[in-house]
Design a protein around this motif. Structure first.
Motif, PDB file in Angstrom:
ATOM      1  N   SER A   1      18.280  99.605  25.100  1.00 45.26           N
ATOM      2  CA  SER A   1      18.386  98.906  23.816  1.00 45.26           C
ATOM      3  C   SER A   1      18.966  99.810  22.735  1.00 45.26           C
ATOM      4  N   ALA A   2      18.540 101.074  22.739  1.00 44.33           N
ATOM      5  CA  ALA A   2      19.000 102.005  21.719  1.00 44.33           C
ATOM      6  C   ALA A   2      20.488 102.302  21.837  1.00 44.33           C
ATOM      7  N   THR A   3      21.006 102.294  23.066  1.00 41.94           N
ATOM      8  CA  THR A   3      22.421 102.592  23.286  1.00 41.94           C
ATOM      9  C   THR A   3      23.277 101.331  23.319  1.00 41.94           C
ATOM     10  N   GLY A   4      22.639 100.156  23.153  1.00 45.05           N
ATOM     11  CA  GLY A   4      23.403  98.910  23.167  1.00 45.05           C
ATOM     12  C   GLY A   4      23.756  98.425  24.553  1.00 45.05           C
ATOM     13  N   ASN A   5      23.166  99.021  25.581  1.00 44.76           N
ATOM     14  CA  ASN A   5      23.436  98.605  26.955  1.00 44.76           C
ATOM     15  C   ASN A   5      22.321  97.683  27.426  1.00 44.76           C
ATOM     16  N   ASP A   6      22.543  96.376  27.360  1.00 42.71           N
ATOM     17  CA  ASP A   6      21.517  95.436  27.776  1.00 42.71           C
ATOM     18  C   ASP A   6      21.601  95.150  29.266  1.00 42.71           C
ATOM     19  N   SER A   7      22.425  95.896  29.987  1.00 46.19           N
ATOM     20  CA  SER A   7      22.579  95.715  31.416  1.00 46.19           C
ATOM     21  C   SER A   7      22.785  97.072  32.064  1.00 46.19           C
ATOM     22  N   GLU A   8      22.319  97.192  33.303  1.00 44.68           N
ATOM     23  CA  GLU A   8      22.494  98.450  34.034  1.00 44.68           C
ATOM     24  C   GLU A   8      23.971  98.770  34.226  1.00 44.68           C
ATOM     25  N   TYR A   9      24.777  97.717  34.339  1.00 47.44           N
ATOM     26  CA  TYR A   9      26.213  97.878  34.589  1.00 47.44           C
ATOM     27  C   TYR A   9      27.011  97.168  33.502  1.00 47.44           C
ATOM     28  N   GLU A  10      28.280  97.501  33.401  1.00 45.65           N
ATOM     29  CA  GLU A  10      29.139  96.816  32.439  1.00 45.65           C
ATOM     30  C   GLU A  10      29.261  95.350  32.834  1.00 45.65           C
ATOM     31  N   ARG A  11      29.040  94.495  31.885  1.00 49.51           N
ATOM     32  CA  ARG A  11      29.021  93.062  32.156  1.00 49.51           C
ATOM     33  C   ARG A  11      30.392  92.524  32.562  1.00 49.51           C
ATOM     34  N   ALA A  12      30.340  91.417  33.322  1.00 49.64           N
ATOM     35  CA  ALA A  12      31.567  90.757  33.751  1.00 49.64           C
ATOM     36  C   ALA A  12      32.423  90.346  32.561  1.00 49.64           C
ATOM     37  N   SER A  13      31.804  89.942  31.462  1.00 46.70           N
ATOM     38  CA  SER A  13      32.569  89.522  30.286  1.00 46.70           C
ATOM     39  C   SER A  13      33.445  90.653  29.766  1.00 46.70           C
ATOM     40  N   SER A  14      32.927  91.878  29.799  1.00 49.58           N
ATOM     41  CA  SER A  14      33.700  93.032  29.334  1.00 49.58           C
ATOM     42  C   SER A  14      34.841  93.348  30.288  1.00 49.58           C
TER      43      SER A  14
ATOM     44  N   LEU B   1      15.255  85.341  38.948  1.00 51.00           N
ATOM     45  CA  LEU B   1      16.068  86.304  38.209  1.00 51.00           C
ATOM     46  C   LEU B   1      17.418  86.519  38.897  1.00 51.00           C
ATOM     47  N   TYR B   2      17.405  86.562  40.203  1.00 49.57           N
ATOM     48  CA  TYR B   2      18.665  86.696  40.946  1.00 49.57           C
ATOM     49  C   TYR B   2      19.556  85.474  40.708  1.00 49.57           C
ATOM     50  N   ASP B   3      18.958  84.291  40.757  1.00 53.12           N
ATOM     51  CA  ASP B   3      19.736  83.075  40.508  1.00 53.12           C
ATOM     52  C   ASP B   3      20.319  83.082  39.090  1.00 53.12           C
ATOM     53  N   ALA B   4      19.562  83.622  38.133  1.00 51.83           N
ATOM     54  CA  ALA B   4      20.065  83.692  36.763  1.00 51.83           C
ATOM     55  C   ALA B   4      21.293  84.594  36.684  1.00 51.83           C
ATOM     56  N   GLU B   5      21.276  85.708  37.399  1.00 55.15           N
ATOM     57  CA  GLU B   5      22.453  86.585  37.434  1.00 55.15           C
ATOM     58  C   GLU B   5      23.631  85.884  38.094  1.00 55.15           C
ATOM     59  N   CYS B   6      23.369  85.163  39.178  1.00 54.80           N
ATOM     60  CA  CYS B   6      24.441  84.419  39.834  1.00 54.80           C
ATOM     61  C   CYS B   6      25.024  83.368  38.892  1.00 54.80           C
ATOM     62  N   ALA B   7      24.161  82.728  38.113  1.00 55.48           N
ATOM     63  CA  ALA B   7      24.623  81.739  37.143  1.00 55.48           C
ATOM     64  C   ALA B   7      25.501  82.387  36.078  1.00 55.48           C
ATOM     65  N   TYR B   8      25.121  83.589  35.653  1.00 53.84           N
ATOM     66  CA  TYR B   8      25.956  84.318  34.683  1.00 53.84           C
ATOM     67  C   TYR B   8      27.323  84.641  35.288  1.00 53.84           C
ATOM     68  N   VAL B   9      27.343  85.133  36.529  1.00 58.22           N
ATOM     69  CA  VAL B   9      28.616  85.401  37.212  1.00 58.22           C
ATOM     70  C   VAL B   9      29.455  84.132  37.267  1.00 58.22           C
TER      71      VAL B   9
ATOM     72  N   GLN C   1      31.106  83.438  33.969  1.00 53.11           N
ATOM     73  CA  GLN C   1      32.216  84.345  33.685  1.00 53.11           C
ATOM     74  C   GLN C   1      33.417  84.077  34.587  1.00 53.11           C
ATOM     75  N   PHE C   2      33.166  83.718  35.829  1.00 50.49           N
ATOM     76  CA  PHE C   2      34.281  83.365  36.709  1.00 50.49           C
ATOM     77  C   PHE C   2      34.948  82.083  36.220  1.00 50.49           C
ATOM     78  N   GLY C   3      34.144  81.155  35.725  1.00 53.27           N
ATOM     79  CA  GLY C   3      34.723  79.953  35.137  1.00 53.27           C
ATOM     80  C   GLY C   3      35.615  80.274  33.958  1.00 53.27           C
ATOM     81  N   LYS C   4      35.216  81.247  33.150  1.00 52.46           N
ATOM     82  CA  LYS C   4      36.045  81.674  32.017  1.00 52.46           C
ATOM     83  C   LYS C   4      37.355  82.303  32.494  1.00 52.46           C
ATOM     84  N   VAL C   5      37.313  83.012  33.615  1.00 56.89           N
ATOM     85  CA  VAL C   5      38.545  83.574  34.193  1.00 56.89           C
ATOM     86  C   VAL C   5      39.503  82.452  34.578  1.00 56.89           C
TER      87      VAL C   5
END
Length: 467
Positions: free
Chosen positions: A153-166, A251-259, A262-266
């Motif tokens: 939170s302090a570094t602005g990284n709300d994810s372990e990895y760089e998000r698909a949106s980025s 939680l896994y399904d939520a990540e898949c939904a996020y992917v 983002q793929f839809g946006k692509v």
């Protein structure tokens, strides 16, 4: 014709459905979908030699692929397309699928977020210096989870990895440059490009943005709880409760939904730029994921169907939608793309074009082989036959033989490894032959990255492959 390759880390094939991933499901329904694609390994290090170079992981001594010019028997898809005049760019946040292991071969531009993320550096340090099986780690694990979340939170990284949106944003900045030309003038007709996007969002820890968690949970979980559950399921599965396994799956399904979002946006971005009708889009994953099956979370060095089966969908502007049921493999990816572009496949590629299945020239690929490397002395391997039989060798855990079509849950009572049946004998011989051929190829090839075992283990721990 342009090419966009989208690979998703840890995405199971069964999540491409209308409930979890509706955008991707719609894309598959309008494309050529290969419904029985198998990964050639249960981890990123094992799968990416097949995806980029159509070579089995076990055929290369060391990790990754050799550096350019050291092995004439290896050529990447990006190198092949660049030789054909394509501009090439890759975007990843997985250390094992980066330039550190020579996966930048053939790419004019390679963006690797894994070497810069501060949260990743912290995780690397902690996992390299604490023994997860020791009493000390278990004592401070709860504190670490909260400290990890506070640091994120302090570094602005709300994810372990760089998000698909980025990664999407970075990739389309590059694609726009190719389409417009370096001087800002339209260069249509001379701007064919190959772009590779590798999303890490479905990889544990599962920490999807709140709006996607709310699709599956009454209330979203905070970062510390998400990461704590993921680490417990991955490293201490014997301590998980039924309620916690249910949370892991949601939680896994939520990540898949996020992917999926983002793929839809692509796809929308391609359509808005009038590029979808002149771009081959291939969507797949490097391996699947377990979310409680066989008392595992993540993707251990084992070969259960949840880990092996991955989506493999190709949008080709000149082909009608189709469903292809015959077995294909990730190692077939490079020749499938060159075949679609009417280019010659590299002679050293081990795979074969999946279009031969789509066109009815063959019914399926008879065998799909999968391996894990030197950390387990190649003693963990698998042969999967197109008729539904599979033999898994899990080193000290023994052998397992299933008809996965008749017994998709692969329960212990359905194991036929101890029975004297012809299917087991044929699979065993095929796997022995494959392993021997891989050994001969390793002995005759140049090395990939030959790091010392401690460094390799640090990297494997960083992605959760080892405790």
């Amino acid at each position: 014709m342009n090419v966009l390759l989208v690979t998703v880390d840890s995405l199971r094939a069964d999540r491409v459905n209308s409930e979890v991933m509706p955008e991707t499901r719609s894309f598959a329904d309008e494309s050529v979908e290969f419904t029985d694609c198998v990964a050639n390994g249960p981890s990123t290090p094992a799968s990416f030699p097949t995806i980029h170079a159509s070579r089995y992981f076990a055929s290369i001594e060391g990790l990754g692929i050799p550096e350019p010019g050291t092995d004439d028997g290896i050529q990447t898809l990006a190198e092949t397309l660049r030789e054909a005049g394509y501009a090439t760019a890759g975007y990843t946040d997985n250390h094992f699928a980066s330039g550190s292991y020579h996966y930048d071969r053939g790419f004019d531009t390679m963006y690797d977020a894994s070497g810069t993320a501060e949260a990743g550096k912290l995780k690397q340090f902690v996992q390299s210096n604490l023994d997860k099986s020791g009493a000390l780690f278990k004592t401070i694990e709860r504190v670490y989870n909260h400290a990890d979340a506070l640091f994120a939170s302090a570094t602005g990284n709300d994810s372990e990895y760089e998000r698909a949106s980025s990664l999407n944003r970075r990739a389309f900045e590059w694609i726009d440059e190719q389409e417009e030309g370096a001087d800002g003038e339209d260069s249509e007709g001379d701007s064919e490009w190959f772009t590779w996007l590798h999303y890490m969002d479905a990889h544990h820890p599962y920490e999807a943005p709140e709006e996607f968690q709310r699709q599956f949970l009454d209330e979203p979980l905070d970062l510390a709880r998400c990461r704590g559950l993921s680490r417990k399921g991955t490293h201490h599965p014997e301590e998980m409760t039924d309620e916690e396994w249910d949370l892991i799956r949601k939680l896994y399904d939520a990540e898949c939904a996020y992917v999926d979002d983002q793929f839809g946006k692509v796809l929308n971005a391609l359509e808005n730029r009038d590029l979808l009708d002149e771009t081959i889009v291939l969507f797949t994953a490097d391996h699947g994921e377990l979310v409680g099956e066989h008392q595992h979370a993540g993707h251990p060095p084992e070969f259960w169907e949840g880990v092996l089966r991955v989506p493999f969908v190709v949008h080709h502007p000149e082909r009608e939608a189709a469903v292809v049921d015959g077995q294909t493999r990730l190692i077939d990816l490079p020749p499938t793309i060159t075949d679609a572009l009417e280019l010659e496949a590299f002679d050293g590629w081990e795979g074969e074009s999946a279009w031969e299945l789509a066109d009815g020239e063959v019914d399926s690929r008879e065998y799909g082989f999968a391996d894990v490397g030197r950390q387990v002395d190649y003693a963990r391997c698998c042969a999967r036959r197109s008729d539904g039989w599979k033999l898994m060798r899990h080193a000290d855990d023994g052998e397992f033989c299933f008809d996965y079509r008749a017994n998709p849950d692969e329960k212990p009572e359905d194991d036929r490894a101890d029975d004297d049946i012809p299917e087991y004998r044929e699979l065993s011989q095929a796997l022995d032959d494959h392993q021997e051929r891989m050994k001969q190829m390793r002995e005759g090839s140049s090395h990939g990255i030959d790091e010392d075992d401690e460094m390799v283990e640090d990297h494997l721990k960083d992605l959760g492959y080892l405790e």
